[in-house]
Design an enzyme around this catalytic site. Sequence first.
Site, PDB file in Angstrom:
ATOM      1  N   GLU A 236      33.618  -3.684  49.127  1.00 25.05           N
ATOM      2  CA  GLU A 236      32.223  -3.424  49.496  1.00 25.05           C
ATOM      3  C   GLU A 236      32.046  -1.920  49.596  1.00 25.05           C
ATOM      4  OE1 GLU A 236      30.731  -6.882  52.524  1.00 25.05           O
ATOM      5  OE2 GLU A 236      32.008  -5.373  53.428  1.00 25.05           O
ATOM      6  N   ILE A 237      30.966  -1.426  49.042  1.00 21.75           N
ATOM      7  CA  ILE A 237      30.515  -0.080  49.370  1.00 21.75           C
ATOM      8  C   ILE A 237      29.124  -0.301  49.939  1.00 21.75           C
ATOM      9  CG2 ILE A 237      29.901   2.223  48.524  1.00 21.75           C
ATOM     10  CD1 ILE A 237      31.937   1.864  46.279  1.00 21.75           C
TER      11      ILE A 237
END
Length: 336
Positions: A236-237
């Site tokens: 995840e960013i």
Amino acid sequence: SGSPYRETIPDQYYKPADPVYTLDRKANATFVMLVRNSDLSGIMSSMKQLEDRFNRKFNYPYVLLNDEPFTEEFKKYISALTHADVEFGLIPKEHWVQPPWIDEKKASAAREGMVNQNVIYGGSVPYRNMCRFNSGFFYRQELLQKYRYYWRVEPDVKFFCDIDYDPFLVMQDQQKVYGFTISLFEYPETIPTLWQHVRAFIKENPGLIPVDNAMAFLSDDGGESYNRCHFWSNFEIADMDFWRSEGYSKLFDYLDEKGGFYYERWGDAPVHSIGAALFARKEQLHFFDDIGYRHEPFQHCPQGDLHSKSKCWCDPGQNFDYEWYSCLNKYDALFK
Ligand code: GDP
Ligand code: MN
């Protein structure tokens, strides 16, 4: 005597250490790694690739979190892998363990049922603690308060390509809140009642949901049922202020109170994905097409010109994007 002969390479042969890149600006961002001491070799592997492919140029800090104290050995080996700042945090018990108001009889019966159904991690309490922590507590850790954006990294993942730009700045400049590389269907046995609670929440809180949301990623019938699509949250960013905002906080508290993290086996992936798809505008979700990434047993490998532009080493024929179990087509359809 019997000591082995070892010749030291003279200093004159060495190039200077990593060049210092001049960056005109940086985002307020960090890597986040939730790991056990026993994950040392796996997380060193992930982190080394990340440094080589990206962070030796961009120098973002790391925050490592654990429900037990990290050993001195662990801290030493991790800190040696980067020039960037590294901080190690101990998760408060009340953010990790099964809360006292959970009916343990009901929870253990549920675990036993899932073991009999052969659900992966179905009998595990620590796995459930981890899913609940990632869903609603990681962004509340003291060490993360000063940061807005994060990149979640797990042990034993692969980064196949050079990342020569700053994805955090892209998130910030384009007001993105959630970035992913792989999406897929959730196992139905882990979330039997999740959607009925989400529906009730939506009914009670219509004002929290923007009109141009991404409900169509989650549901093929306008919200009636959940199609089980979710972003794979081991990568995840994303924007922690989004998780900290009213909409997601209320949803997490609402779901937590139902007890499904323990009475079922709700994952942080569907919970984050439902939050992102409901509370963000669909344009705020970002597919990092150019980041080649593998977490067993699936990988995203950039195709065509992207593969060469990013200097990737993955086999382009091994790519999850449009496999039958992928949900990327539903993401694409949001923008058609
Ligand atoms: P999977 O990807 O769903 O198979 O689950 P993982 O075993 O990879 O766990 C997800 C993440 O949580 C990884 O970063 C693990 O290192 C971490 N994790 C899982 N269980 C624990 C735990 O009991 N304690 C800590 N500190 N980290 C955990
Ligand atoms: Mn994993």
